[in-house]
Design a protein around this motif. Structure first.
Motif, PDB file in Angstrom:
ATOM      1  N   ALA A  47      39.291 125.108  39.871  1.00 13.08           N
ATOM      2  CA  ALA A  47      40.589 125.138  39.434  1.00 13.08           C
ATOM      3  C   ALA A  47      40.815 123.691  39.161  1.00 13.08           C
ATOM      4  O   ALA A  47      42.195 123.439  38.809  1.00 13.08           O
ATOM      5  CB  ALA A  47      41.407 125.647  40.666  1.00 13.08           C
ATOM      6  N   SER A  48      40.133 122.689  39.385  1.00 12.59           N
ATOM      7  CA  SER A  48      40.334 121.103  39.032  1.00 12.59           C
ATOM      8  C   SER A  48      40.931 121.040  37.494  1.00 12.59           C
ATOM      9  O   SER A  48      40.871 121.696  36.606  1.00 12.59           O
ATOM     10  CB  SER A  48      39.141 120.471  39.488  1.00 12.59           C
ATOM     11  OG  SER A  48      37.961 120.775  38.242  1.00 12.59           O
ATOM     12  N   ARG A  49      41.607 119.737  37.658  1.00  9.03           N
ATOM     13  CA  ARG A  49      42.131 119.530  36.439  1.00  9.03           C
ATOM     14  C   ARG A  49      41.250 119.298  35.011  1.00  9.03           C
ATOM     15  O   ARG A  49      41.942 120.023  34.159  1.00  9.03           O
ATOM     16  CB  ARG A  49      42.785 118.010  36.491  1.00  9.03           C
ATOM     17  CG  ARG A  49      43.721 117.494  35.582  1.00  9.03           C
ATOM     18  CD  ARG A  49      44.296 116.148  35.667  1.00  9.03           C
ATOM     19  NE  ARG A  49      45.069 116.305  36.878  1.00  9.03           N
ATOM     20  CZ  ARG A  49      45.731 115.146  37.401  1.00  9.03           C
ATOM     21  NH1 ARG A  49      45.518 114.038  36.731  1.00  9.03           N
ATOM     22  NH2 ARG A  49      46.304 115.192  38.346  1.00  9.03           N
ATOM     23  N   ASP A  50      40.130 118.855  35.265  1.00 12.63           N
ATOM     24  CA  ASP A  50      39.101 118.866  34.102  1.00 12.63           C
ATOM     25  C   ASP A  50      38.621 120.132  33.845  1.00 12.63           C
ATOM     26  O   ASP A  50      38.125 120.230  32.612  1.00 12.63           O
ATOM     27  CB  ASP A  50      37.989 117.926  34.222  1.00 12.63           C
ATOM     28  CG  ASP A  50      38.709 116.432  34.258  1.00 12.63           C
ATOM     29  OD1 ASP A  50      39.782 116.147  33.720  1.00 12.63           O
ATOM     30  OD2 ASP A  50      38.180 115.559  35.163  1.00 12.63           O
ATOM     31  N   ALA A  51      38.496 121.192  34.514  1.00 17.85           N
ATOM     32  CA  ALA A  51      38.007 122.465  34.425  1.00 17.85           C
ATOM     33  C   ALA A  51      39.322 123.375  34.110  1.00 17.85           C
ATOM     34  O   ALA A  51      39.812 123.184  32.984  1.00 17.85           O
ATOM     35  CB  ALA A  51      37.357 123.150  35.668  1.00 17.85           C
ATOM     36  N   MET A  52      39.705 124.435  34.819  1.00 21.70           N
ATOM     37  CA  MET A  52      40.656 125.344  34.453  1.00 21.70           C
ATOM     38  C   MET A  52      42.065 124.640  34.683  1.00 21.70           C
ATOM     39  O   MET A  52      43.016 125.630  34.334  1.00 21.70           O
ATOM     40  CB  MET A  52      40.326 126.571  34.991  1.00 21.70           C
ATOM     41  CG  MET A  52      39.106 127.209  34.595  1.00 21.70           C
ATOM     42  SD  MET A  52      39.039 127.597  32.795  1.00 21.70           S
ATOM     43  CE  MET A  52      39.951 129.156  32.487  1.00 21.70           C
ATOM     44  N   ASP A  53      42.299 123.720  35.492  1.00 20.27           N
ATOM     45  CA  ASP A  53      43.550 123.070  35.711  1.00 20.27           C
ATOM     46  C   ASP A  53      44.504 123.893  36.167  1.00 20.27           C
ATOM     47  O   ASP A  53      45.616 124.247  35.424  1.00 20.27           O
ATOM     48  CB  ASP A  53      44.054 122.490  34.430  1.00 20.27           C
ATOM     49  CG  ASP A  53      45.250 121.442  34.474  1.00 20.27           C
ATOM     50  OD1 ASP A  53      45.452 120.852  35.590  1.00 20.27           O
ATOM     51  OD2 ASP A  53      45.907 121.233  33.334  1.00 20.27           O
TER      52      ASP A  53
END
Length: 662
Positions: A439-445
């Protein structure tokens, strides 16, 4: 008086009161009101400034919360060089320093804490903060004004108004804030900061000033670099003047000309250092008289009028009571020593990492051993060595478990590494961190899906893999603690938006070992679909530029796991995009590598990188013989110099655009 005039007066009153109480709390450690009262005033001011934007000010206390997102940092050339200090490691070296000074004059000395942080310059005009910058190489630093404004111990307006003042200080992160930050990062599956200094440096260089504001940094100001309109003759007098202006300074010790008294003070500081709420790594001895400093001058590297006494790290013996095993986000099993509690560097230590099986074998560490421990970087406890002479024969060797201590599945020992891994993607120990990473910003945000929410979802059995996120509904979310209707709606909307992300983000979000953001982009660009990547052999994957054998094998192993296959089926059913949406216009830059340096006139580095990649090229961080072009902007540094030395073609933004338009 009109309504607008009354609003203006109220805004000015609130600003004055907040600046006063901020100074009492963060500089003088003598608060007069509660945090609740302070926050209430700040909220009132924020609301008035939103309603009446014509009264906003860059010096308002509301800038403390951050909000500006920078595209990059401009460079600042320091008019007065920000010098570093020569180190001393013994009493005799301090005496030698004193003898050297006395060849020129009769000094008195000031002894200060050597704060372990990041050195910065603060500039004021007519008593107002106008610019702040990093030390950099001492001659050129970076403009980080907006981030420094978020530090509450830095006065935005001085109590007196010298026409121009430049001071030097050390920004640091208090130990309590550092420990809290690392807990948050660990829960999110992010790399931990090694020590408060690294954390402070990373926080100050954030492009989003809101991140800096959340890190609770502080500062001690220890030097005047430039001053107009006020005459001062000694350093101690300058420190007192700075304190009067509203800066946080250290003035607890009167100057002395007795070098033995200086040494006693250094050792007193050494004994105090672990009781302080912030890190110091030594004590600084400075000549007090400015006139004598002028005579002494500087070498090419250091001032001759100051030196830093560096303290050695504290080492103590303790006993290993047991060795336990933790499971990380990537499945690595990490052994940890359970220690007999020992007071070390200001805190009680009861555990220390043992890294991996090779570390244990190399040092022959056994349960029951007496070992010497210290804090690496004064923070992370580590075992230095075993005291073999104290062995009794009752110590027990440690053996890594054959099954995961969290899920009970068999573990896999990597023959090329010291790592032992659990390969079960549904392992509870890995799941929370894996979902947070996804869920992190650089992943699926996925905005709103933080560690606390993920833990509840996993604990209640609502999420057993990242694919389960897309089957959540409002009714399930509303059962979570602190989850209101609006928050649930926002989270569901964020999940829906994330379905449209590019395949490269999804690949990074999976957390495949060795596959970071760049590798995810390379694989997505080459194979275009997730099915294409899954069908590729290790040899085909390895044929992609910058994808090595280990990375290729890691991808094949990940997509062959039954749990991965099941997860992808769920993602497909949920409508998550499994294709690359980033368009390659043509491949004119195929096989070419660009290195970016300096500030471009109209494009950010991210925009320039995207343009290069859209024509099949790639970017790198350093110049080598394999570099095709160096794209240089204003204030280009060492990369430009190296390009010229190697004969690499140098282009500007206009040339790049022309190359893409032809």
């Amino acid at each position: 008086m009109t309504d607008k005039q009354r609003v203006k007066e109220e805004i000015e009153r609130l600003r004055e009161a907040l600046l006063y109480h901020s100074r009492k709390y963060y500089v003088e450690d003598n608060p007069e009101i509660s945090d609740y009262e302070y926050d209430s005033m700040l909220r009132s001011l924020e609301q008035l400034e939103r309603e009446y934007p014509e009264y906003q000010s860059p010096l308002s206390p509301t800038v403390r919360v951050g909000g500006a997102v920078s595209k990059g940092f401009e460079t600042v050339t320091h008019t007065v060089k920000m010098e570093s200090l020569q180190n001393a490691f013994s009493d005799d070296e301090i005496r030698d320093f004193d003898e050297s000074v006395r060849k020129t004059g009769e000094p008195t000395y000031v002894v200060e804490y050597k704060i372990d942080g990041l050195s910065v310059s603060l500039e004021y005009r007519d008593g107002q903060f106008v610019r702040g910058s990093t030390r950099g190489d001492g001659e050129v630093g970076e403009d980080i004004t907006q981030n420094l404004k978020t530090i509450r111990a830095i006065p935005l307006v001085l109590t007196e108004k010298p026409s121009y003042l430049e001071v030097r200080g050390e920004v640091f992160m208090p130990r309590e804030s550092f420990e809290r930050l690392n807990v948050i990062r660990e829960e999110a599956g992010e790399p931990l900061f090694a020590n408060p200094r690294n954390a402070a440096a990373g926080s100050l260089r954030q492009l989003d000033s809101r991140v800096t504001a959340s890190r609770n940094l502080s500062i001690f100001v220890f030097n005047i670099q430039q001053l107009e309109g006020v005459a001062l003759s000694t350093h101690y007098e300058a420190l007192c003047y700075l304190k009067r202006l509203g800066f946080r300074t250290i003035t607890e010790w009167e100057p002395t000309g007795d070098i033995e008294a200086v040494l006693r003070r250094i050792h007193e500081i050494g004994e105090q250092r672990f009781a302080l709420p912030y890190d110091i790594d030594g004590a600084v001895v400075k000549v007090n008289e400015f006139a004598l400093r002028e005579e002494l001058g500087s070498t090419s590297k250091f001032p001759k009028w100051a030196t830093a006494f560096k303290f050695p790290p504290e080492v103590k013996p303790t006993r290993i009571l047991d060795i336990t095993v933790n499971v990380g986000r990537t499945g690595v099993l990490t052994p940890q020593a359970v220690l007999e509690p020992v007071r070390l560097a200001g805190t009680t230590v009861s555990a220390a990492t043992l890294h991996n099986r090779d570390f244990i074998a190399d040092k022959d560490i056994r349960i029951g051993d007496t070992v010497l421990v210290r804090k690496a970087g004064e923070i992370i406890p580590e075992v230095l060595e075993v005291e073999l002479a104290k062995r009794t024969g009752e110590e027990r060797p440690f053996v890594m478990p054959e099954r995961c201590p969290s899920c009970g599945e068999p573990v896999w020992s990597d023959p090329e590494e010291a790592a032992v891994r659990c390969t079960n993607g549904a392992c509870p120990a890995q799941l929370v961190r894996s979902v947070v990473h996804f869920a992190s910003r650089d992943a699926m945000d996925i905005d709103g899906l933080g560690p606390a929410i993920v833990e509840q979802l996993v604990d209640r059995g609502l999420v057993k893999s990242v694919a389960d996120l897309y089957s959540l509904d409002a009714e399930e979310l509303l059962t979570l603690e602190r989850m209101g209707k609006k928050s649930a709606e926002n989270l569901l909307a964020a999940l829906e938006r994330s379905k449209k992300n590019d395949l490269s983000r999804l690949l990074f979000g999976f957390g495949i070992r060795h596959i970071g953001q760049k590798a995810g982009k390379l694989l997505a660009a080459r194979f275009r679909t997730l099915d294409g990547i899954r069908a590729a052999t290790a040899e085909e994957l390895e044929s992609v530029d910058e994808i090595g054998a280990i990375m290729a094998e890691s991808v094949v192993a990940y997509f062959s796991h039954p749990q991965t296959i099941k997860m992808i089926e769920k993602l497909t059913a949920a409508g998550v995009n499994l294709e690359s949406t980033e368009t390659v216009l043509d491949t004119r830059f195929a096989g070419q590598t660009f290195v970016l340096t300096g500030t471009l006139p109209t494009m950010t580095r991210a925009q320039a990188t995207q343009l290069i990649e859209s024509f099949g090229g790639k970017t790198a961080g350093s110049v080598s013989k394999k570099t095709s072009y160096v794209l240089a902007g204003e204030d280009a540094g060492s990369k430009l110099k190296k390009a010229n030395e190697l004969g690499i073609p140098v282009i500007d933004e206009a040339a790049l655009k022309k190359m893409t338009e032809e």
